[in-house]
Design an enzyme around this catalytic site. Sequence first.
Site, short mmCIF file in Angstrom:
data_model
loop_
_atom_site.label_atom_id
_atom_site.label_comp_id
_atom_site.label_asym_id
_atom_site.label_seq_id
_atom_site.Cartn_x
_atom_site.Cartn_y
_atom_site.Cartn_z
N GLU A 144 -75.43 4.73 42.09
CA GLU A 144 -76.37 5.82 42.39
C GLU A 144 -77.73 5.64 41.71
OE1 GLU A 144 -74.35 9.48 41.45
OE2 GLU A 144 -73.31 9.51 43.36
N GLU A 315 -68.16 7.87 48.05
CA GLU A 315 -67.48 8.92 47.29
C GLU A 315 -67.50 10.19 48.14
OE1 GLU A 315 -69.26 9.47 43.43
OE2 GLU A 315 -69.34 7.32 43.02
C1 GAL Z 1 -71.22 10.91 41.54
C2 GAL Z 1 -70.97 9.69 40.67
C3 GAL Z 1 -69.55 9.62 40.18
C4 GAL Z 1 -69.10 10.96 39.68
C5 GAL Z 1 -69.26 11.98 40.76
C6 GAL Z 1 -68.78 13.36 40.38
O1 GAL Z 1 -72.55 11.26 41.54
O2 GAL Z 1 -71.28 8.50 41.34
O3 GAL Z 1 -69.46 8.67 39.16
O4 GAL Z 1 -69.86 11.30 38.56
O5 GAL Z 1 -70.62 12.07 41.10
O6 GAL Z 1 -68.95 14.27 41.42
#
Ligand code: GAL
Length: 633
Positions: A144, A315
């Site tokens: 990110e 994710e």
């Molecule tokens: C994203 C990140 C992850 C985790 C997640 C939690 O932004 O890439 O590592 O922190 O959020 O929602």
Amino acid sequence: MKASLGICYYPEHWPPAKWSEDAHRMVDLGLQLVRIGEFAWSRIEPSPGELQWGWMDQAIETLGGAGLKVVLGTPTATPPRWMLDRYPDMLALDIEGRPRKFGSRRHYCFSHAGYREDSATIAGLMAQRYGSSEYVHSWQIDNEYGCHDTVVSYSAAARDAFQDWLAQHYSTIESLNAAWGNVFWSMDYSDFGQIELPNLTVTEPNPAHVMDFRRFCSDQVIRYNLAQVRAIRRHSDASLIHNYMGRVTDFDHFRLGDDLDIASWDSYPLGFLADRSDANESRQQHFYQQGEPDFQAFHHDLYRAAGKGRWWVMEQQPGPVNWAPFNPAPLPNMVRLWTWEAIAHQAEAVCYFRWRQAPFAQEQMHAGLLRPDSIEMPVCDEVRQVVKEIEDVGSVTAAEPDIALVFDYESCWAWQCQPQGQSFDYFSLQLAFYRGLRRLGLSIDIVPASVASLDRYRLVLIPGLMYWNDSLRQAIEKFAGVLLVGPRSGSKTSQFAIPDKLPPDLHDFNCRVSYVESLRPGVRRGLQQGGYMHSWLECIEGDAEVLEKTSDGQAALIADSNLHYLAGWPDDEAMTRILHNMCSSAGIGTTPMPPGLRQRATGSHLFRFNYNGHAVEFDGTSIPAAGVTWKSV
Ligand code: GAL
């Protein structure tokens, strides 16, 4: 194409004795991909030069051996503590000049040459070790970029690199002075070494200075990423991916995407609803367990473009997160809906974040597919259902939308440098157009301003574009479909000055913006055909045909053959009418959607998504709360 599902996993958080059982449970659930490694630097290299690959060898062997394809993350978003001893000046500094300290993540300045080299070194060492592993399917570089506001840094390393960047771009200090207009307020420089970063000035800095700094910051991200790309490429042919974030616009994702094979992004619909979707209070109440219906779709389309057609959700929110102002649970079936919305936008893969909720540290309140005690959360049944449905639906082929929306990162930075009114935000303007189109049941391609041709579209929208580059000018001149430009498009040169011809600065178009007004919240300028303009209104002159006027008779939308110029920011009612009329002229049929219902047409299927917490009757079908339907087309 049939999408794959996957999971984000942190073997270093759990005893090795659990890994095999975890891997087999993942496979049993129907997951095919597992991403690991992206924050594990302190366990890969506990002290400088002491490389501990043993545990990672075992983790990859265990996961891969169970049948999973491994997405291996480079760990550079989390430099270990010893790195600061090596480079005490590697931290980013915020606009007040304060360090962004160790103790969480992303605590590095993109301009620090030593850290960039060390990042490439660790990425290269990983690739050397695992580049030929049969289990390593692809690489995620860093994590990110830009999340937590980390692109723009006011460090000494950034200042030195910015001065070099300027010297390369302008060659002589005289040409920089002329381009920036430094005669104003006696800001002339006699040497590149005198130029500071544009923070801590008495009043506002020169917008041309800020704009070049923002371009430089974006270039530093691209340069940083490219160092890892090159290091990995020496040892591995596997696909290179980065996981972008929602509404992070501080670097040019299209240009960064040119160095990668696949774009991906991290989709947290409930977190985003509250902290970045623009939804007003009543909309937030209505969608609090569903997420804003267009926010994710917008990013799916944006990152499909950044990946030149290839993209994933790296994710996917599976339950309550920990980081938004309020963190409710998704409605039952919502995770299934989010997954299908991504697949309907041609996602090749959707990976859930994360496998098991961690009982320790910052994200202990963030749900996973499993509870901390390894018991399944109910969402696992939704995942099983999607796995089965992917098989039943078969191949979902690519959409060929008739409509393109031109999105441009430089324009984002430009209007942050010079908003002119607090409510003028480029991303919000883009979302307003995008939402207007989705309310009409339309499918959209997002394209960069560097697009070479627009000929495959019938309708092209270009709101808020800072300036016309040569390739876009040529694409527009050749374009025979309907074009809607504005507000604020073509209102600057690339050097942040008002163009000689005045905005919108389009060849042969008899229209000039003579002045603009920014409007405070709540102020409305009614339109004669209904609805109103808010936030931004331009006074235009010229002899093009007037299609819409404000209630006091000012031209609001004008047309000259296929080119239309919109002189303000319409509310939902006016936006819907204007977009509907543009579609009619372009020969595009619309399907007005009931509130909270959305659809997406692919080459093979028409998908419908009910973001409401209640059933909706539409087109002879009852779509349940959080329901998804599809039919072949
Ligand atoms: C994203 C990140 C992850 C985790 C997640 C939690 O932004 O890439 O590592 O922190 O959020 O929602």
